[in-house]
Design an enzyme around this catalytic site. Structure first.
Site, short mmCIF file in Angstrom:
data_model
loop_
_atom_site.label_atom_id
_atom_site.label_comp_id
_atom_site.label_asym_id
_atom_site.label_seq_id
_atom_site.Cartn_x
_atom_site.Cartn_y
_atom_site.Cartn_z
N ASP A 490 -10.46 -48.82 64.97
CA ASP A 490 -9.78 -49.35 66.17
C ASP A 490 -8.46 -50.16 65.88
OD1 ASP A 490 -12.01 -48.57 66.96
OD2 ASP A 490 -12.89 -50.45 67.81
N ASP A 573 -14.07 -40.49 65.91
CA ASP A 573 -14.58 -40.67 67.08
C ASP A 573 -13.24 -41.54 67.81
OD1 ASP A 573 -15.25 -43.00 65.49
OD2 ASP A 573 -15.55 -43.75 67.45
N GLU A 575 -13.10 -43.85 71.67
CA GLU A 575 -13.84 -44.22 73.11
C GLU A 575 -12.76 -44.45 74.13
OE1 GLU A 575 -17.46 -47.14 74.15
OE2 GLU A 575 -16.04 -47.98 72.99
N GLU A 579 -6.84 -47.75 75.91
CA GLU A 579 -6.29 -48.70 74.98
C GLU A 579 -5.51 -48.04 73.90
OE1 GLU A 579 -9.35 -52.62 74.66
OE2 GLU A 579 -10.39 -50.75 74.40
#
Length: 772
Positions: A490, A573, A575, A579
């Site tokens: 992230d 991945d 999500e 963002e």
């Protein structure tokens, strides 16, 4: 003018950005150096990451990529099940729990396994709550010698389009150049006896039922799976093999040195002659070039080919490629195979793919119409008074950089709209206070004195949070701390908030720099650039960071997942698309604030490619033809893995979570470019209108901010009292709704069905993710 985005040694990826000319929009003959954002050492204390790669060649000095599509090749995984998605093939190494000798397993499923969820929270029972690619060994390339000897695994070379895997054991080795879109799996044998294992029964070879041996240089295998699949094994160089079938294993009669190519034939009726014709030409890597002219961008993949005959290689393209191709650069065939989660792929023949994006992303700091409705100005200014009077420290000086960044960015927006004359929100005293307070709140981060300071990792060359590191390095020892940021999860989410903050002359990195260019300039630039370079460094001249850690040029989007201990068992991945967009927008804002038009153009191209990919793979319009038809009704994928799509979130399964995480932070680029009114209307009508009045958390403010794209006056009415997410202020929400071009005050009269008796609620902190 030519600017090289990155250049590497021969055989590795380089990227160049140049101004197009009508005569030669992409002139690959010219190569020059590109000035990176910076070549300075990051302004953070250094550590060496505690989880080193296992299978990287020690003779290769390149940085092991943490977020790449082939990252699973560098670490061990549970039962060898962590996949590598070259697309359209799914590859696994050492998954010997399925039988056979160790080697490289090939899986190419067309049909997806669609799974159901029962009623969950406010989500009705769903027959298509997720889909996944089933596990199976279609065919494994191995060697008979490896029944008694376990080969060693090593990645000997890599770039953004390819990774070269070498398995060595006994007297020889097999080398696999794994390349994006490869139509064949290439296996280069040295002094080993080829062997092929399948979990399926082989019912015919070259159209004939076989129980013994076959000698040939082409083997068309027909399996007993459903539907019946066919794989072809080619022997290159005029050689032949004698293969003997025993059970579900084919074994050659003698050791072999040479190249074999393995391809799935999409169906028995497909043009097999195309595979026959292109069998000898195979890619080993590629060169990426990009050209910008005004609001049009071109980029190309020039494949590095072995045995090139001048006609090009057969390589599968993703759906977003097919929409962007300059058709003169490719010959599109009838061969179609399914990708993991990116939909059907079409094989094309070419040595160079040329693709065009137009128009490029043009969104800057403010909405295109920066002036709010005059009738709403006093209300917005009143909300600004309240928001700016709030305690900034309690909203920004938090335990991790993600939530801190959300607080900083939302408060930086207040300084932005008050300090820019274009908004006509005139209050000099309040403007000065807003800028002063955001600079004060940001200063601890600029000094790396926040609760979870950054460290520079010399192993993977990246900026990581301290909290997830071992106690010996000052961390907590919890690898899941800060959502796994210390293990490269992230980064574009977390750092995007901080980068956007900086941009508003220097209100939050980008904002602060934009609003006050003289404030701590050198320190601010070094800090911001370290965060940007970590995620999206465009040049390998910058030796402190790898190029494009999170961005995947072939997939057309970024990946969030970093290092997964025991392997990323469903691949990489992502999500929260919104963002991710926030990071690239922030990087562009920083480049604009600094006057770096070349980098701003690069990110504009990335944003435009991303925009195309979003509506192919992540957000599904009613007419989406890429994702399975039964899944399209979900409107958003949820968590997008390479191996599965799951209509849920990492932090809970509620409709407002699944859709809301795709709607924050609400920014000009998200509201005016990324989220189209057509999609927002479909999503609202089919998914959100039915649950909005039952949502009592801060997600309500997120959903209504998104609703402002299609019904701004109704949203404005609701946002005056709606509970708010911790990354949203009431004043920004009201300002955003009031600047929509379709604002019609008469439409707000009760049409929103606002529940009576609402009272003003303070922002509610949302838990974004669970632990990984």
């Amino acid at each position: 003018m030519l600017i090289t985005l990155s250049s590497t040694a021969a055989g590795l990826l380089f990227v160049k950005l140049l101004t197009m000319t009508s005569a030669s929009p992409l002139d690959s003959r010219v190569v020059s150096g590109f000035s990176p954002l910076s070549t300075a050492a990051p302004p953070f204390d250094s550590i060496t990451h505690p989880y080193p790669p296992v299978y990287n060649s020690k003779s290769v000095s390149q940085v092991v990529p943490t977020n790449s599509w082939y990252s699973n090749l560098f670490w061990s995984s549970t039962n060898g099940l962590a996949p590598t998605f070259s697309e359209p093939y799914i590859l696994r190494v050492f998954d010997i729990g399925y039988g056979g000798n160790p080697g490289l397993s090939i899986r190419q499923p067309w049909a997806k396994t669609i799974g159901a969820y029962g009623a969950t929270n406010n989500i009705p029972a769903d027959d298509a709550g997720y889909y996944i690619n089933s596990l199976n060994v279609d065919l494994r390339a191995t060697a008979s010698e490896w029944g008694s000897v376990t080969p060693t695994q090593n990645v000997t070379a890599w770039d953004q389009f390819s990774a070269t895997l070498k398995l060595s054991g006994g007297a020889g080795s097999i080398t696999f150049p794994i390349v994006r879109g490869m139509a064949y799996v290439t296996a280069q044998y040295v002094c080993l006896t080829p062997q092929f294992f399948s979990q399926n029964a082989i019912i015919a070879i070259n159209g004939v039922a076989v129980s013994g041996s076959v000698t040939a240089n082409k083997f068309k295998l027909t399996f007993n799976d459903n539907p019946t699949s066919n794989y072809i094994i080619y022997v290159l160089g005029g050689s032949s093999l004698t293969l003997t079938l025993s059970g579900t294993t084919l074994t050659a009669s003698a050791p072999f040195t040479g190249t074999l190519r393995i391809a799935k034939l999409p169906s028995a009726s497909d043009a097999e002659f195309i595979l026959d014709d292109r069998k000898a030409v195979y890619p080993t890597g590629g060169v990426l070039s990009a050209a910008i002219s005004g609001t049009t961008g071109c980029y190309q993949f020039q494949w590095t080919l072995s045995c090139d005959d001048g006609k090009g290689a057969l390589i599968y393209a993703l759906p977003h490629h097919l929409d962007s191709f300059d058709n003169s650069s490719v010959t599109v065939t009838d061969l179609t195979l399914g990708s993991g989660t990116h939909g059907p792929m079409k094989a094309v023949i070419s040595s160079t793919w040329k693709l065009t994006e137009s128009p490029l992303s043009t969104t800057s700091w403010l909405p295109k119409n920066p002036v709010p409705q005059s009738s709403n100005t006093n209300t917005i200014l009143a909300a600004l008074q309240v928001d700016i009077a709030s305690n900034y420290t309690s909203q920004t000086f938090l335990g991790d950089n993600y939530f801190s960044g959300k607080g900083l960015q939302k408060l930086a927006f207040l300084a932005l709209i008050l300090n820019r004359a274009e908004t006509k929100l005139s209050n000099p005293t309040l403007a000065a206070t807003a800028l002063s307070k955001i600079k004060a709140a940001f200063l601890p981060f600029l000094n790396n004195a926040q609760p979870d300071p950054f460290r520079y990792d010399t192993l993977y060359k990246g900026t990581v949070a301290r909290s997830g590191l071992p106690t010996s390095l000052g961390g907590t020892g919890d690898v899941n701390a800060a959502f796994g940021h210390s293990y490269y999860n992230d980064h574009h989410y977390h750092q995007g908030y901080l980068i956007v903050t900086v941009q508003f002359p220097y209100a939050t990195a980008a904002i602060i720099k934009y609003l006050d260019p003289t404030w701590n300039t050198a320190q601010l630039e070094a800090w911001t650039e370290a965060l940007i370079r970590d995620v999206n460094n465009p040049s390998d001249s910058d030796t402190y960071f790898p190029i494009y850690r999170n961005w995947d040029w072939f997939a057309g989007h970024s990946w969030a997942g970093g290092i997964k201990i025991n392997g990323a068992l469903d691949g990489k991945d992502q999500e929260s698309i919104s963002e991710a967009i926030n990071f690239y927008w922030g990087a562009k804002l920083y480049a604009l604030a600094k006057g770096n038009s070349d980098y701003a153009n690069l990110v504009s191209l990335q944003l435009s490619i991303f925009q195309r990919a979003i509506y192919k793979y992540f957000w599904m319009l009613d007419n989406n033809a890429v994702q399975p038809a039964a899944y399209v009704k979900n409107k958003v994928v949820g968590i997008f893995f390479e191996n599965k799509c799951d209509y849920t979130t990492y932090f809970g399964r509620y409709i407002e979570y699944i859709h809301g995480i795709q709607q924050l932070p609400m920014t000009p680029i998200l509201g005016e470019e990324t989220r189209t009114s057509t999609f927002v209307q479909q999503e609202w009508d089919q998914k959100l209108a039915g649950i909005i009045f039952s949502v009592t958390s801060g997600w309500q403010g997120v959903l209504y901010s998104n609703y402002a794209i299609i019904n701004p006056a109704q949203a404005y009415y609701a946002l005056q009292t709606a509970p708010l997410d911790d990354g949203l202020t009431r004043s920004w929400a009201l300002y955003f709704a009031s600047t929509r071009p379709n604002y019609n005050s008469s439409s707000a009269n009760g049409l929103c069905g606002i529940a009576p008796g609402w009272s003003l609620l303070f922002p509610i902190t949302l838990s974004h993710y669970p632990t990984y």
